[in-house]
Design an enzyme around this catalytic site. Structure first.
Site, PDB file in Angstrom:
ATOM      1  CB  SER A  13      -0.803  -0.073   1.295  1.00  0.00           C
ATOM      2  OG  SER A  13      -0.088   0.252   2.163  1.00  0.00           O
ATOM      3  CE  LYS A  14      -0.984   7.229  -2.495  1.00  0.00           C
ATOM      4  NZ  LYS A  14      -2.388   6.845  -3.347  1.00  0.00           N
TER       5      LYS A  14
END
Ligand code: GLU
Length: 490
Positions: A251-252
């Protein structure tokens, strides 16, 4: 004949995990001397993001993933943007309806919402209950005459299984009972991903569909669609998931940001390519460094893993440093220029430094920092003192042990000695300054620390004599003079 495609949706800037798919397709095409095609899947009009298409193409260009067919370059099976191919999808949807493989469904969004609510109440999984599947011709005619809007749904077999071979996963089998009558054509006339994807992969003669794991669940639908359309499906290869170091889906917060962000942070495209190639593929479980030519030569589906690949930013930093050190200094200087010359608020050198930079001067500086750089973006903070007289406290000159008197004497003697120096070069500088420490009765470390602060404004800097040589005689003289002044009157 290998023909593979990268089929991004322009719903945002392409993050690294997504670009890994492009890279694997590109490597596979180049390894086999086949074609790499870029197709833009923009049929979900609500999710389109302005500028995303440009960012995708820019990302590919930056990495050097050239495409043989696609936007900008065209090709024999174009257009390569799905919103420009609407007629084709509608035509195939109608054919499926006419042949009894699909049907028009008149359920409104409200009807569907109510259906889901009732299913939830009965604790059933939400799915379309197929109420329009068996409508009579008369009923259909009546509802259409009344102006009801419709979508086209696929008539999924109610029983049986859909097996297919995945080149990475082996045989995969889905029970048809788990699949619903999915939508092919939406009420706005746009196709869904499933229909457009299958129609285009066939129309564009795609031989292998290589895509992320998350699409595996769509594949039985596609396989059924190919059969209903009377087409041979391509071969499928679903790439392993990319995980963060904590083994959670990338994820980010793990660094799954836009590929262009990596460019702006100063990663080299060749390091990025090497790093991404190892996200799910390996040569032999130990070789880490492979350039583009080696990757192309060795790339194969057989060496793609089934289990998740770990995305490790520290490894990328290490690898980037390796690739930076491999560059010829002149080439590195070229690549550093945009990072040094960009505005200060974007990470460039302070505004006080005039642009464009003196290329020849930069050429002397670069070899001094090459060993220490992990990213190109780190350069401004390492070289600013070459271009500016940095402010510093006089006490910094004294280090741990020097008295102001000793420091002043040391700097004054250094000025004298340097004046007499014919060639202002590293070796010659060392040749006179090292003995001078002894003459002054100072430890070499203390004396050199003093000189370092005086000429750079920093206690930590690249090797002293090379730095002084790069700075040049005039700058050194001026800065030594300023340092003497800072120490105050004797
Ligand atoms: N448009 C899909 C995506 O954004 C393509 C999936 C596929 O390759 O079939 O990833």
């Amino acid at each position: 004949m290998v023909r593979v495609r990268y089929a991004p949706s322009p719903t945002g800037a392409p993050h690294v995990g997504n670009i890994r798919t492009a890279l694997f397709n590109w490597l596979f095409a180049r390894h086999h001397g086949g074609s790499f095609i870029v197709r833009i899947e923009d049929t979900d009009q609500e999710r389109l993001v302005p500028g995303a298409l440009e960012a995708i193409l820019e990302g590919l260009r930056w990495l050097g993933l050239d495409w043989d067919e696609g936007p900008e370059v065209g090709g024999p099976y174009g257009p390569y943007i799905q919103s420009e191919r609407q007629g084709l999808y509608r035509q195939e949807a109608e054919r499926l309806v006419a042949q009894g493989h699909a049907y028009r469904c008149y359920c409104s969004p409200q009807t569907l919402a109510q259906m889901r609510e009732e299913q939830a109440r009965r604790q059933e999984p939400p799915r379309y209950d197929r109420r329009c599947r068996e409508l009579s011709a008369g009923e259909r005619a009546r509802r259409e005459a009344a102006g009801e809007r419709w979508v086209v749904r696929f008539q999924t077999p109610l029983a049986g299984q859909t097996p297919f071979d995945d080149l990475i996963r082996g045989q995969v089998v889905f029970d048809n009972a788990t699949l619903d009558d999915f939508v092919l054509l939406k009420s706005d006339g746009y196709p869904t991903y499933h229909l457009a994807n299958v129609v285009d992969d066939h129309a564009m003669r795609i031989s292998h569909v290589m895509r992320a794991d998350e699409w595996l669940a769509s594949t039985p639908r596609h396989v059924l669609l190919y059969a209903a359309l009377g087409w041979e499906p391509p071969q499928f290869a679903h790439l392993p998931m990319i995980l963060g170091p904590d083994r959670a889906k990338l994820s980010k917060r793990h660094g799954a940001t836009s590929i262009l962000e990596y460019r702006d942070k100063g990663y080299l495209p060749e390091a990025m390519t090497n790093f991404m190639a190892l996200l799910g593929w390996s040569l032999d479980d130990k070789t880490e460094l492979l350039d583009r030519e080696e990757l192309t030569r060795h790339f194969s589906l057989e060496r793609i893993g089934k289990t998740g690949a770990i995305f490790n930013l520290e490894k990328l930093d290490w690898m980037n440093g390796v690739y930076i050190r491999k560059l010829p200094p002149a080439e590195l200087a070229q690549r550093l220029l945009p990072f040094l010359e960009r505005p200060e608020q974007e990470g460039g050198l302070p505004e006080a430094v005039a642009r464009p930079l003196d290329r020849a001067y930069l050429g002397r500086i670069v070899p001094l920092i090459q060993e220490r750089l992990k990213t190109l973006a780190e350069a401004p903070a390492l070289v600013d003192f070459f271009f500016l007289n940095l402010p510093y406290e006089p006490s910094l000159l004294l280090g741990k042990r020097l008295s102001p008197e000793a420091a002043r004497a040391g700097l004054e003697r250094a000025q004298v000695v340097l004046k007499g120096l014919v060639a202002f070069e590293a070796e010659a500088l060392e040749g006179v300054l090292r003995p001078l420490a002894e003459t002054l009765g100072l430890k070499a470390g203390d004396f050199f620390g003093l000189l370092r602060v005086a000429v750079t404004g920093r206690a930590v800097a690249p090797p002293l004599f090379q730095t002084m040589a790069a700075l040049g005689r005039a700058r050194c003289r001026e800065r030594l003079e300023a340092a003497i002044k800072k120490l105050g009157p004797a």
